[in-house]
Write a protein that holds these residues in place. Sequence first.
Motif, mmCIF file in Angstrom:
data_model
loop_
_atom_site.group_PDB
_atom_site.id
_atom_site.type_symbol
_atom_site.label_atom_id
_atom_site.label_comp_id
_atom_site.label_asym_id
_atom_site.label_seq_id
_atom_site.Cartn_x
_atom_site.Cartn_y
_atom_site.Cartn_z
ATOM 1 N N ALA A 246 1.066 -1.308 0.151
ATOM 2 C CA ALA A 246 -0.153 -0.353 0.168
ATOM 3 C C ALA A 246 0.660 1.443 0.112
ATOM 4 N N GLN A 247 1.535 0.915 0.427
ATOM 5 C CA GLN A 247 2.402 2.527 0.383
ATOM 6 C C GLN A 247 3.340 3.056 -0.489
ATOM 7 N N LEU B 246 2.057 1.353 -3.810
ATOM 8 C CA LEU B 246 1.343 2.381 -4.058
ATOM 9 C C LEU B 246 1.086 3.293 -4.360
ATOM 10 N N LEU B 247 0.564 4.309 -3.007
ATOM 11 C CA LEU B 247 0.921 5.491 -2.290
ATOM 12 C C LEU B 247 1.531 6.054 -2.924
ATOM 13 N N PHE C 41 3.714 5.339 -5.908
ATOM 14 C CA PHE C 41 3.657 5.440 -7.330
ATOM 15 C C PHE C 41 2.211 6.676 -7.439
ATOM 16 N N SER C 42 0.794 6.749 -6.722
ATOM 17 C CA SER C 42 0.122 7.297 -7.477
ATOM 18 C C SER C 42 0.349 8.740 -6.920
#
Lengths: 398, 335, 225
Positions: free
Chosen positions: A362-363, A365-366, A368-369
């Motif tokens: 999740a970290q 992905l965060l 990344f976005s």
Amino acid sequence: MNRRLTQHLNVLDYALSSLWRRRAKNLSVLVVFSWVIFLVASFQLVTQALTETAASVLRSTPEITVQKMSAGRQVEIPLDVSTRLAGIYGIQEIVPRVWGYYFDEVSGANYTVMGIAPGRMPLLDRLQLTLEEGGVYDQESHGKAVIGRSIRRTLEEKGSTLLSLFRPDLSQASFEVTGVFKPEVDILTNDLVVMNIEDARDLFAIPPAMATDLCVYVANPAEVPTIAKKIAEALPGTRVLTRSQINRTYQVVFGWRSGFASVCLLTALTAFVILAWDKASGLSPEEKREISILKILGWETADVLAVRFWEGILVSGIAFVLGCTLAYAHVVFFNASLFKPVLIGWSVIYPEFRLVPSFRLAQFLLVFSLSVLPYLAATVIPAWRSASVPADSALSGM
Amino acid sequence: MLLNSWSIALLLCGLIVLFLMGLAARSAIRVLLFWNPESDSNRQIRLENEIWLTSTLVEYALGIQIISLIVFVLAADFYSQSIAGAMCATGSLLANSFGVPALLVKIGGVFFYGFWIVLHHLDIHSEKYPLVRVKYIYLLFLIPLLVLDLALEILFITGLKPDIITSCCAVVFGDATGGGSNLLGGFTHGLSMGLFYGTAGALILLGVVLLERWQRWLGVLFSSGWLWFFLLALTVVTTEFSSYIYAMPFHKCPFCILQPEYHYIGFVIYFALFLGAFFGMSGAVVEPLRFVEGLEEGVTGYQRSAVKLSLLFLVFFVLVSSYHYWRYILIGGEG
Amino acid sequence: MLIELKNVTKIYNQGQINEVTALKGIDLTIDDSSMTCLRGASGSGKSTLLAIIGCVFQPTTGRVSIAGKQLSRLPDRFLTLHRRQYIGFIFQTFNLLPALTVQDNITLPLVPLGIAPVEMRRRAAVLMDRFAIAHRRNFPASQISGGELQRVAIARALINNPPLILADEPTAHLDSRLSEEFMHFMKDLKTAGKTIIITSHDPLVTEHADVDRIVDIKDGRIDAA
Ligand SMILES: Nc1ncnc2c1ncn2[C@@H]1O[C@H](COP(=O)(O)OP(=O)(O)O)[C@@H](O)[C@H]1O
Ligand SMILES: [Mg+2]
């Protein structure tokens, strides 16, 4: 299907060689982008590590805390209320606690003084686990304390082994240090003094049979909400806090700070995106010539777009991996030295603690976005502009 | 709770999608006004180029929308740490009345952008570009959906109020909502299992028949079957399978399976289900286009691959999602 | 017959102040396996005509069909798909990418076709041997001589084995020896069954023995004289 795949691989190969041919320009984008991702990822990892540290510390605090409220303020709670809780099924132990803030005029620091009766704590072993050295004083002994590392440092500077504090009437109370908390839990224990409950009462001049609050230990964590509710019903005029609620407050504080920092980082990101746009949209005559040649040789607009897409993916992918790796090294090996002042700025004594971030998808992905997606979006229009160079401009050179 | 990394990431994704789709809509309006395949004017050449721009924009928007859907669920999970009574994403989504609608609109967005891309690919396979108008009118209809998506998201995030223990008047204790099982339910265990495997089997059978010979009414049946199965599968995963994955009989939650503790199995399950459902449903969606001049071959080809892909994902989904359940039934314990 | 143009006109920038009528009603048919030369002064419309035959853009009006396929009023994408299947281009300035190697330049038209790299290299090797540039395989195009550039350009035009080869003033930058050599290659291609169209006003080309037909272009029209 297979043909499609080779087509993509061919285009990817072309994108790679095209990146390599323009390496000077792409390298500058890569460096700046990696730096931005490094900042964002470091921040995320630090926040994550702090949150987890707090959570791990909170694990050794009681499941439920009962405080007495009067006129909207917290006041001392009489010990005998615990008899009224005796009937509630599932309570393992009720431990009174005396705590307060102590301002040390010599060092100018605020200590948190906490008085507990360790012998009555079912989770004593957990408290022991948070100690770096020494042990917990035993229940009967007076004049002993477990302290946080910043207080130990103050003591060392003074060259003293005894912790001397003053009562409200300015008489002195001295404590022998039996243990020191670990650096991992510094965020909560750095300025903490833990002592016998009677010593704490004596220090703060609190009448006997009174406590600041009551800690309720529950055998089965799943029953915490139910028991908390029953306690609240049995003791009107009290406030019942569960551990998860305390945890939440920390979350919000950290979350807010990291959010605020993210806004600052976003500014850096915006600047970068503008740079990327600028770099990508300045279509040089050579690039224009190249694309018109490709198109007259039978490349579709979509093929050129695919080249540009892969270029974007490669640049941002490499920058992402690089930035995240550096951020991890920064946080783990260099203790996030760039950021700690901002994140822990509220503390009077500058705490030193080791950050141990955990890897969570999740970290990333965060991160990344927050970084790659804006970059890709910023390059769509320039990519299309370059892909729509008409084929016939290759003819005019004839 | 606007000021934390997750909210910022969500809003950023939302704004990026809005920006990309806004640009696409600008092109769409130009195409709708000036498209003239009879002309070789500079404007027509520019419009032909803009077709590529819009399709790229929508493809990027779809990609970002998918990521933002994942971020949304993970963000809801993150918020739950700060909301009294919430233990995972379910709790925060139910914390105010905008959470669930925001999620549904987001999922809808993924499907609708996907359909647009299917439409686009069918269109560019015909030399006449017969769907130009249809596809750009459709694109303009996506804009309100997008705005709604962003609005719900903002309402949801700003509506999340963490209780702060230092405030004296704060509610002392929030009620624990726990898992999401209260949303669903009403089916007995046997009935829902029967329906689940029954529908899956029927879909496979129908798919095989359709691959032999495409028949319109069967195709429509297949697609509506997929819609039903999609909703059913979401329910069954939540109320039946998830507790076997967690190995806790009372833990029923559609979101926790996305966590690393469960090896991110939820991502696999949902990706298979969503892709299967998308291909399954899009088969019938494109059926009316069969009668458009020059598209029959493209439509037939697409339907064949869509049915194949949907069956593939269906089988994969059923195997992965019910693995823990069967393991428990057959081997018992320690799932 | 391979190519058929009926009443083709081309107006650049129609409706704008810089409007130019480049072609004014061209009727032309070209047979399979022939070599045709489009001759005319500079600005007469030769390149425009060649670009229309080469599916680079549409005519403003009129009908074009190549290899049996009706090409007018086709979106740009389908012109491209047709072009990459049927047409090989040779340009006056060769239009090679200077930073790419000889081999990569030659295989460029195959990249978007989804042909495996091994097969691309195999096809390129055959052509490089045939045009005696195999020893330059890994040289950047910026580092080889003019004659070699010309042969690379021909090899690239042949890599996807198109039936139709279009050359726009191919000899304008070449000395007479290389021009002769070029025509020699064209002759071989014609013998191999390719249809060749060359625009030129170079006598070395227009008066070459293997040119089957000369079409004179004047002010955007075919000069019947
Ligand atoms: N892209 C273009 N835009 C506008 N005018 C053009 C363009 N290309 C060619 N022309 C004009 O069309 C006419 C014919 O040009 P061209 O076909 O290049 O002739 P040639 O190749 O015989 O020299 C010329 O007047 C030229 O200026
Ligand atoms: Mg010319």
